[in-house]
Enzyme design. Structure first.
Site, PDB file in Angstrom:
ATOM      1  N   HIS A 191       0.689  -1.199   0.200  1.00 37.37           N
ATOM      2  CA  HIS A 191      -0.145  -0.509  -0.004  1.00 37.37           C
ATOM      3  C   HIS A 191       0.894   1.093   0.388  1.00 37.37           C
ATOM      4  CE1 HIS A 191      -3.644  -2.376   1.873  1.00 37.37           C
ATOM      5  NE2 HIS A 191      -2.713  -3.077   1.546  1.00 37.37           N
ATOM      6  N   SER A 321      17.073  16.065 -18.003  1.00 37.80           N
ATOM      7  CA  SER A 321      15.956  17.530 -18.560  1.00 37.80           C
ATOM      8  C   SER A 321      16.894  18.951 -19.161  1.00 37.80           C
ATOM      9  CB  SER A 321      16.581  18.382 -16.939  1.00 37.80           C
ATOM     10  OG  SER A 321      15.149  19.636 -17.109  1.00 37.80           O
ATOM     11  N   LYS A 327      20.745  16.314 -13.980  1.00 32.25           N
ATOM     12  CA  LYS A 327      19.691  15.426 -14.020  1.00 32.25           C
ATOM     13  C   LYS A 327      19.114  14.440 -14.908  1.00 32.25           C
ATOM     14  CE  LYS A 327      14.574  15.978 -12.399  1.00 32.25           C
ATOM     15  NZ  LYS A 327      14.434  15.183 -12.773  1.00 32.25           N
ATOM     16  N   GLU A 334      10.338   4.817 -18.460  1.00 30.60           N
ATOM     17  CA  GLU A 334       9.631   5.164 -18.599  1.00 30.60           C
ATOM     18  C   GLU A 334       8.870   4.707 -20.206  1.00 30.60           C
ATOM     19  OE1 GLU A 334      11.022   9.050 -16.569  1.00 30.60           O
ATOM     20  OE2 GLU A 334      11.101   8.963 -18.605  1.00 30.60           O
TER      21      GLU A 334
END
Length: 470
Positions: A191, A321, A327, A334
């Site tokens: 959870h 980025s 980054k 993805e």
């Protein structure tokens, strides 16, 4: 008939068409190009291969059975072989969204083979009196039995060329990480909340088992693709075919693709039902669903580097980025999720198309052909890329894993059998409110002695998987 300015005139039952003499397709393909300027999507190479292999096998069988001459059979086979080896691949031009059942693509294949066969015989393109797309290349065949067979052959080729090798690669990468990370203890999470500790290696081993199970399910589903309706002709009755044709062509196709194939016991049934394609697509969708979950887990475990879990480091493969320097994003994971979502969408379209047949034919086969083979290939390519560019280079952060494992309130679960569920729940609540450790509170309340507590709260023991042979 040739014209003086590098065009030829071809005729069909609807009239004439002036065709550039440089192209190998003919009048029916030209009509399809004009009728279906829909998506710009052309037939997948694997699907073209499947059609060519069928035409090669049928030419051999029909020549052997005396239905066409040896000379014609050999010329069609040679033309098919040349294209299978890479020639004339730009001649298959009909949009994916086209005439029902796939007649337009089918005739595109027949015309290209006929015109190349004519050249091989020293003749000119368009002289269909000598080599006809319909009467010779398509002898004993119909779109209605060729296209469902091409979907079967294309699916089997795509699985063997793309998906199965990729799955084996991913399974091997995950098993290697399972061994490398076996001694690293981390916090489990259910959870998205703290749960009992687990081994990082076992997380990867679980993923390997999941993928192996999917490989087995897909292999089982693909067995139905080996049953061919080729020889059923237009409606499953075998009209205009030699009695031995369907059996011989199944033997030849088996040899050509190196896989066992057989003629269906009832050709009408196998031509009408799209259930085998729905079944394979469903097994591919099922894999995509679990693969998406794995890709999401990888992203969560790599989240950070300062404000997330950062229990593992996925390989940085490109700057993340356009504005934030330094980054790096989990781009391979993805991309994997996006492909998985696309595969799920393809599966829904296949299911809708499969139920849309009427009477002796399902006219939605072009959609099923594209979506099924595309699903297999993009998912296979995705898994291969994920393995090469991500899985094999994953590194663990043992200190971060241990920090979370030691700080998890869920460790109190190990106390249940010693101090009872309600006492353990009270300890967990007080620990969260006061900041005191579970160990400190248990000792303060005299619920257990220090030696017993050390044994019960041992992370190595808690995270040990049971012996599967015990």
């Amino acid at each position: 008939m040739s014209t003086a300015d590098n065009f030829r005139i071809e005729k069909d039952s609807m009239g004439e068409w002036q065709i550039p003499d440089t192209v190998y397709y003919g009048i029916q393909t030209c009509r399809a190009i004009e009728n279906f300027p829909i998506s710009g999507l052309k037939p997948l190479p694997t699907y073209v291969d499947a059609c060519l292999l069928i035409k090669k096998a049928t030419a051999i069988a029909n020549a052997e059975l005396g239905c066409i001459s040896e000379e014609l059979g050999q010329s069609i086979v040679q033309a098919a072989d040349e294209i299978l080896q890479g020639q004339l691949r730009d001649q298959f031009v009909v949009d994916v969204y086209q005439a029902g059942a796939g007649t337009s693509h089918h005739m595109n294949v027949n015309e290209v083979l006929a015109n190349r066969a004519l050249e091989l015989l020293g003749d000119r393109k368009g002289n269909y009196g000598r080599v006809s797309p319909n009467d010779h290349v398509n002898y004993g065949q119909s779109t209605n039995d060729v296209i469902p067979t091409a979907i079967r052959i294309g699916g089997l080729l795509a699985l063997d060329r793309t998906l199965f090798p990729a799955l084996k690669k991913a399974i091997a990468a995950m098993e290697a990480k399972a061994i490398a990370f076996q001694e690293i203890v981390k916090s489990g999470r259910t959870h998205l909340q703290d749960a009992v500790p687990v081994r990082l290696g076992e997380s990867f081993r679980a993923w390997a088992y999941i993928l192996r199970d999917h490989e087995r399910r897909i292999t089982t589903a693909a067995e139905d693709l080996r049953v061919l309706g080729l020889g059923g002709s237009a409606a499953g009755t075998g009209m205009n075919t030699h009695p031995q044709y369907r059996f011989r062509v199944a033997e030849l196709l088996s040899e050509l693709i190196g896989q066992p194939l057989r003629s269906a016991p009832h050709l009408m049934a196998v031509m009408q039902s799209m259930a085998p394609f729905v079944n394979v697509s469903g097994s591919i969708r099922n894999l995509a669903q679990d693969l998406a979950k794995i890709s999401h887990d990888l992203r969560l475990m790599d989240s950070g580097p300062k404000t997330g879990f950062k229990e593992i480091q996925l390989p940085p493969v490109q700057p993340g980025s356009s504005i934030m320097p330094g980054k790096y994003n989990p781009v391979m994971a993805e991309m994997t999720s996006m492909v998985c979502f696309q595969v799920m969408g393809y599966d829904q379209a296949i299911a809708l198309a499969a139920q849309a047949g009427q009477l002796e034919l399902n006219v939605m086969m072009p959609l099923i052909a594209y979506n099924l083979i595309q699903s297999i290939e993009i998912l296979g390519n995705t898994i291969a890329a994920l393995s090469d560019r991500c899985l094999v280079g994953i590194e663990a952060n043992p200190d971060r894993c241990l920090h979370y494992a030691e700080g998890s309130l869920a460790l109190v679960t190990a106390l249940n059998t010693h101090i009872g569920y309600l006492n353990a729940a009270a300890i967990a609540k007080e620990s969260l409110e006061t900041g005191k450790s579970l160990r400190q509170l248990v000792l303060e309340k005299g619920l257990m002695d220090e030696a017993q507590l050390a044994e019960v709260l041992d992370l190595e023991t808690m995270s040990q998987m049971p012996n599967p042979t015990a």
